[in-house]
Design a protein around this motif. Structure first.
Motif, PDB file in Angstrom:
ATOM      1  N   GLY A   1      -3.406  14.443  -1.781  1.00 19.92           N
ATOM      2  CA  GLY A   1      -4.690  14.698  -2.436  1.00 19.92           C
ATOM      3  C   GLY A   1      -5.694  13.577  -2.225  1.00 19.92           C
ATOM      4  N   LEU A   2      -5.512  12.825  -1.125  1.00 20.13           N
ATOM      5  CA  LEU A   2      -6.392  11.673  -0.884  1.00 20.13           C
ATOM      6  C   LEU A   2      -7.120  11.808   0.441  1.00 20.13           C
ATOM      7  N   PRO A   3      -8.335  11.243   0.524  1.00 21.14           N
ATOM      8  CA  PRO A   3      -8.967  11.133   1.839  1.00 21.14           C
ATOM      9  C   PRO A   3      -8.230  10.078   2.660  1.00 21.14           C
ATOM     10  N   TRP A   4      -8.366  10.154   3.979  1.00 20.37           N
ATOM     11  CA  TRP A   4      -7.773   9.146   4.867  1.00 20.37           C
ATOM     12  C   TRP A   4      -8.325   7.775   4.488  1.00 20.37           C
ATOM     13  N   ILE A   5      -7.489   6.778   4.483  1.00 28.53           N
ATOM     14  CA  ILE A   5      -7.919   5.420   4.127  1.00 28.53           C
ATOM     15  C   ILE A   5      -7.873   4.546   5.377  1.00 28.53           C
ATOM     16  N   GLU A   6      -8.967   3.852   5.641  1.00 34.38           N
ATOM     17  CA  GLU A   6      -9.038   2.972   6.816  1.00 34.38           C
ATOM     18  C   GLU A   6      -7.900   1.948   6.783  1.00 34.38           C
ATOM     19  N   PRO A   7      -7.223   1.706   7.929  1.00 36.51           N
ATOM     20  CA  PRO A   7      -6.147   0.707   7.951  1.00 36.51           C
ATOM     21  C   PRO A   7      -6.555  -0.670   7.410  1.00 36.51           C
ATOM     22  N   VAL A   8      -7.796  -1.097   7.677  1.00 40.33           N
ATOM     23  CA  VAL A   8      -8.225  -2.420   7.194  1.00 40.33           C
ATOM     24  C   VAL A   8      -8.213  -2.531   5.669  1.00 40.33           C
TER      25      VAL A   8
ATOM     26  N   GLY B   1     -12.886  -6.971   3.831  1.00 35.71           N
ATOM     27  CA  GLY B   1     -13.476  -7.402   2.567  1.00 35.71           C
ATOM     28  C   GLY B   1     -14.355  -6.323   1.935  1.00 35.71           C
ATOM     29  N   TRP B   2     -14.212  -5.083   2.388  1.00 32.83           N
ATOM     30  CA  TRP B   2     -14.894  -3.916   1.817  1.00 32.83           C
ATOM     31  C   TRP B   2     -16.411  -3.949   2.027  1.00 32.83           C
TER      32      TRP B   2
ATOM     33  N   ASN C   1      -3.294  -2.719  -0.725  1.00 31.83           N
ATOM     34  CA  ASN C   1      -3.046  -2.551  -2.155  1.00 31.83           C
ATOM     35  C   ASN C   1      -3.970  -3.445  -2.973  1.00 31.83           C
ATOM     36  N   ARG C   2      -5.225  -3.387  -2.611  1.00 35.23           N
ATOM     37  CA  ARG C   2      -6.238  -4.132  -3.365  1.00 35.23           C
ATOM     38  C   ARG C   2      -7.200  -3.145  -4.031  1.00 35.23           C
ATOM     39  N   GLY C   3      -6.639  -2.055  -4.533  1.00 36.04           N
ATOM     40  CA  GLY C   3      -7.456  -1.087  -5.265  1.00 36.04           C
ATOM     41  C   GLY C   3      -7.914   0.094  -4.430  1.00 36.04           C
ATOM     42  N   GLU C   4      -7.479   0.153  -3.155  1.00 32.00           N
ATOM     43  CA  GLU C   4      -7.993   1.204  -2.276  1.00 32.00           C
ATOM     44  C   GLU C   4      -7.443   2.590  -2.608  1.00 32.00           C
ATOM     45  N   VAL C   5      -6.208   2.665  -3.123  1.00 29.01           N
ATOM     46  CA  VAL C   5      -5.640   3.991  -3.414  1.00 29.01           C
ATOM     47  C   VAL C   5      -6.372   4.612  -4.609  1.00 29.01           C
ATOM     48  N   GLU C   6      -6.608   3.798  -5.597  1.00 31.95           N
ATOM     49  CA  GLU C   6      -7.356   4.254  -6.769  1.00 31.95           C
ATOM     50  C   GLU C   6      -8.790   4.638  -6.371  1.00 31.95           C
ATOM     51  N   ALA C   7      -9.409   3.796  -5.544  1.00 28.15           N
ATOM     52  CA  ALA C   7     -10.777   4.092  -5.092  1.00 28.15           C
ATOM     53  C   ALA C   7     -10.805   5.395  -4.295  1.00 28.15           C
ATOM     54  N   ALA C   8      -9.773   5.618  -3.486  1.00 29.41           N
ATOM     55  CA  ALA C   8      -9.721   6.857  -2.695  1.00 29.41           C
ATOM     56  C   ALA C   8      -9.614   8.061  -3.636  1.00 29.41           C
ATOM     57  N   ARG C   9      -8.763   7.929  -4.644  1.00 23.47           N
ATOM     58  CA  ARG C   9      -8.577   9.034  -5.580  1.00 23.47           C
ATOM     59  C   ARG C   9      -9.885   9.359  -6.293  1.00 23.47           C
ATOM     60  N   GLU C  10     -10.659   8.325  -6.567  1.00 23.61           N
ATOM     61  CA  GLU C  10     -11.925   8.519  -7.300  1.00 23.61           C
ATOM     62  C   GLU C  10     -13.124   8.673  -6.366  1.00 23.61           C
ATOM     63  N   HIS C  11     -12.844   8.850  -5.095  1.00 24.11           N
ATOM     64  CA  HIS C  11     -13.911   9.049  -4.094  1.00 24.11           C
ATOM     65  C   HIS C  11     -14.950   7.958  -4.144  1.00 24.11           C
TER      66      HIS C  11
ATOM     67  N   HIS D   1       0.849  -1.198   0.000  1.00 26.47           N
ATOM     68  CA  HIS D   1       0.000   0.000   0.000  1.00 26.47           C
ATOM     69  C   HIS D   1       0.883   1.245   0.000  1.00 26.47           C
ATOM     70  N   THR D   2       1.890   1.245   0.861  1.00 27.64           N
ATOM     71  CA  THR D   2       2.745   2.420   0.997  1.00 27.64           C
ATOM     72  C   THR D   2       3.566   2.652  -0.274  1.00 27.64           C
ATOM     73  N   VAL D   3       3.985   1.569  -0.891  1.00 27.65           N
ATOM     74  CA  VAL D   3       4.735   1.716  -2.147  1.00 27.65           C
ATOM     75  C   VAL D   3       3.852   2.383  -3.206  1.00 27.65           C
ATOM     76  N   THR D   4       2.590   1.995  -3.271  1.00 25.18           N
ATOM     77  CA  THR D   4       1.672   2.629  -4.223  1.00 25.18           C
ATOM     78  C   THR D   4       1.508   4.117  -3.910  1.00 25.18           C
ATOM     79  N   LEU D   5       1.399   4.446  -2.630  1.00 28.49           N
ATOM     80  CA  LEU D   5       1.297   5.866  -2.260  1.00 28.49           C
ATOM     81  C   LEU D   5       2.558   6.613  -2.675  1.00 28.49           C
ATOM     82  N   ARG D   6       3.691   5.966  -2.474  1.00 24.14           N
ATOM     83  CA  ARG D   6       4.956   6.653  -2.767  1.00 24.14           C
ATOM     84  C   ARG D   6       5.082   6.969  -4.255  1.00 24.14           C
ATOM     85  N   ILE D   7       4.534   6.112  -5.084  1.00 22.97           N
ATOM     86  CA  ILE D   7       4.560   6.382  -6.528  1.00 22.97           C
ATOM     87  C   ILE D   7       3.750   7.658  -6.825  1.00 22.97           C
ATOM     88  N   GLU D   8       2.608   7.777  -6.140  1.00 24.97           N
ATOM     89  CA  GLU D   8       1.812   8.999  -6.291  1.00 24.97           C
ATOM     90  C   GLU D   8       2.619  10.221  -5.845  1.00 24.97           C
TER      91      GLU D   8
END
Ligand code: DGT
Ligand code: CA
Ligand code: CA
Ligand code: ZN
Length: 587
Positions: free
Chosen positions: A318-325, A562-563, A329-339, A265-272
């Motif tokens: 530029g992202l909302p806070w993401i719940e630790p659960v 499991g979202w 890296n199962r699509g949550e960063v992209e989902a956060a970006r797209e609200h 997850h953090t690696v994906t954030l770092r790319i952003e």
């Protein structure tokens, strides 16, 4: 010594006695006492120091009380040393293997001299095990398989065990000099079902090394592996490893984000971050000046954009806070970006529990006790789902016994108001997929949980057919613990889960997320798939005593991983809607 260590020693004593062939009553005395100790909210050390009489605790007799006092004072139980003179303690580990049990462990020791998992593996491989009377080739193969499973999992602790094992350490850390904040990070904060180690994060703007020293001085530590200025590691007596990091307030949020992970997850954030000209590490987020080489910059160099709060870290990207659960890296960063992050289920959304046992099968408490316990937890409805009779060892419900149970439920409905008590049954799915209850009983039940409890080693096609046949019965409401796995102990059985989920969606059968932390079945990924396929998920505790109802939170955690949102979960429905759903097929 902590309560958990006492409980573990009593459990081991019970295991040793059982291997020795001691009478069942004595074995149970130790097991029941272990359970009592496990559930105590006070420290035994304190109770003994205050001169309290331990025999006043439930299930603790004079003998066991004396053993506990001896254990606390001397670190051992002399009676246990006597048993160990005859039965090596390492055999206890063998009994934890699926398919071994105390009697077999004793015979492996007596007849083949086997004391350890490695020795057992060697003997199963070279054919000595299968030659033993009562074992055979099938049994030897099963033992080899469970050794593999054991090896795979032995290094990870179940989340409930890890939670219990660190309670004393967390209390100890609250006394650390100069400590401003303490939080559990890592996989435990993400609420994974098992943890490799525990990661603690401490905030201290003063002498960080003193906090680390206090950590290393924890009396429950077996050894200290690392003790530095800002970092420490201890191994607890249980073998659980705990990491500690100490950071200043300005880096708290960045460090919490970093050490919560997951790494992916953090690696994906770092790319952003890189994309936005931002450097991100556990100290903060920093603007990279025009033309500068980020590789050459000091750890806190550049304009600080964020660091003191986790929200700030995400906001700087530029992202909302993401719940630790969700941080896997199962699509949550992209989902956060797209609200379009899910609005996750919360514990308060749960309005009832539809799978629990009573003294009518293998539960420890009466229906009335369970009903009152559900009321105390604020539930609007519940189902008593005792086992059907095929599972011989649980003294389940015969049709005649089921009818008597319904009378008892009627009686309890009269005395425990404010909750709807459904008539249920956990009906065994027999080997061929038929249900272990006659039609007239199935038709009189409000809630039918159908579960597999036998013939786990069927091949995939047979098992899939078996379960599909069961859930096609229009009276089945819930598929109980769908994969049969026991964490760190038994692998899921072979079954085409995708086919089962598709059928459940089509038939409108709910699938269970069994919240017992030993099961957590379905798991996080499976319930996410269920949601995508439009299957209703029900989170049940399968409680066998009132305290078992408190396992609900473990199920909710996995559902969140499991979202799942409240609308995806059957037991968030208000009572009228549940009633309507249970009657959906007119039965
Ligand atoms: P576990 O202990 O196996 O259950 O899983 P975690 O996620 O707790 O992993 P652990 O204890 O190795 O490390 C704790 C957190 O520290 C991890 O979730 C993310 C962070 N971390 C550790 N190593 C690295 C790394 O090489 N890169 C990044 N970005 N983060 C790391
Ligand atoms: Ca960890
Ligand atoms: Ca770690
Ligand atoms: Zn069951």
């Amino acid at each position: 010594m902590e309560n958990v260590e006492v409980a573990r020693t009593l459990e081991e004593m019970a295991d040793l006695l059982e291997i020795q062939g001691a009478n069942a009553f004595r074995v149970r005395a130790y097991r029941n006492a272990a359970r009592t100790v496990d559930g105590l909210t006070r420290s035994l050390v304190d109770m003994v120091a205050a001169g309290e009489d331990l025999t006043e605790l439930p299930a603790v007799g004079k003998n066991v009380a004396a053993h506990i006092v001896e254990l606390l004072k001397t670190g051992t139980i002399s009676r246990m040393a006597e048993v160990e003179a005859e039965i090596p303690r390492s055999l206890v580990v063998l009994t934890r293997l699926d398919g071994v049990g105390p009697k077999k462990a004793r015979r492996l020791w007596n007849e083949l001299g086997i004391r350890t998992v490695d020795e057992l593996e060697a003997a199963a491989e070279d054919g000595r095990v299968e030659k033993l009377a009562g074992f055979g080739a099938r049994s030897a193969k099963k033992i080899l398989r469970s050794i593999q499973d054991y090896r795979k999992h032995a290094a990870r602790f179940r989340i409930d065990d890890a939670e219990r094992l660190i309670t004393g350490l967390l209390e100890h850390m609250n006394e650390a000099p100069g400590l401003e904040r303490l939080e559990v990070a890592g996989s435990m904060r993400r609420r994974r079902e098992t943890v490799g180690d525990v990661d603690l994060l401490a905030q201290c703007d003063g002498d960080g090394a003193a906090v680390v020293r206090h950590f290393g001085a924890f009396p429950g530590a077996d050894r200290v592996e690392e003790e530095g200025e800002t970092k420490g590691n201890v191994i607890l007596q249980s073998g659980l490893s705990v990491d500690l990091r100490v950071v200043p307030a300005r880096s708290w949020g960045a460090a919490l984000q970093y050490f919560t992970g997951s790494k992916e997850h953090t690696v994906t954030l770092r790319i952003e971050a890189v994309h936005d000209g931002i450097r991100m590490n556990e100290w903060g987020l920093f603007r990279v000046p025009e033309g500068a080489d980020p590789e050459q910059m000091g750890k806190e160099e550049g304009e600080r954009l964020a660091g003191d709060s986790e929200e700030g870290v995400y906001a700087a990207l530029g992202l909302p806070w993401i719940e630790p659960v969700l941080r896997e890296n199962r699509g949550e960063v992209e989902a956060a970006r797209e609200h379009r992050l899910p609005e996750l289920l919360s514990p308060e959304d749960i309005l009832g529990d539809l799978h629990m046992h009573s003294t009518w099968s293998d539960g420890k408490n009466t229906i009335e006790d369970m009903a009152r316990a559900c009321v105390a937890r604020g539930y609007r409805y519940m189902a008593i789902t005792d086992h059907s009779a095929a599972l011989a060892m649980v003294q389940g419900l015969t049709p005649e016994k089921a009818r008597r149970q319904w009378d008892e439920i009627d009686r309890v409905r009269e005395v425990v108001k404010d909750i709807e008590i459904f008539r249920g049954c956990e009906v065994d799915i027999l080997r061929d997929g038929t249900l272990d209850m006659p039609d007239e009983i199935l038709e009189g039940l409000d809630v039918v949980v159908a579960s597999v409890h036998s013939f786990f080693d069927q091949d995939e096609a047979t098992m899939t057919k078996r379960v599909l046949r069961a859930i096609r019965d229009p009276r089945v409401d819930i598929l109980g613990h769908p994969t049969g796995r026991i964490i760190n102990k038994r692998e899921p059985f072979r079954m085409d889960l995708e086919a089962v989920l598709e059928a459940a969606a089509e038939l409108d059968v709910a699938v269970e997320l069994n919240a017992n932390p030993r099961r957590l079945d379905l798991n996080d990924m499976h319930v996410r798939r269920a949601k995508d396929l439009g299957v209703r998920v029900v989170i049940d505790t399968d409680a066998h005593r009132p305290e078992g109802l408190d396992d609900m939170r473990f199920g909710v955690d996995q559902a969140r991983r499991g979202w799942l949102e409240a609308a995806d979960v059957l037991n968030t429905y208000p009572v009228e809607r549940i009633r309507a759903w249970l009657a959906r097929r007119g039965s």
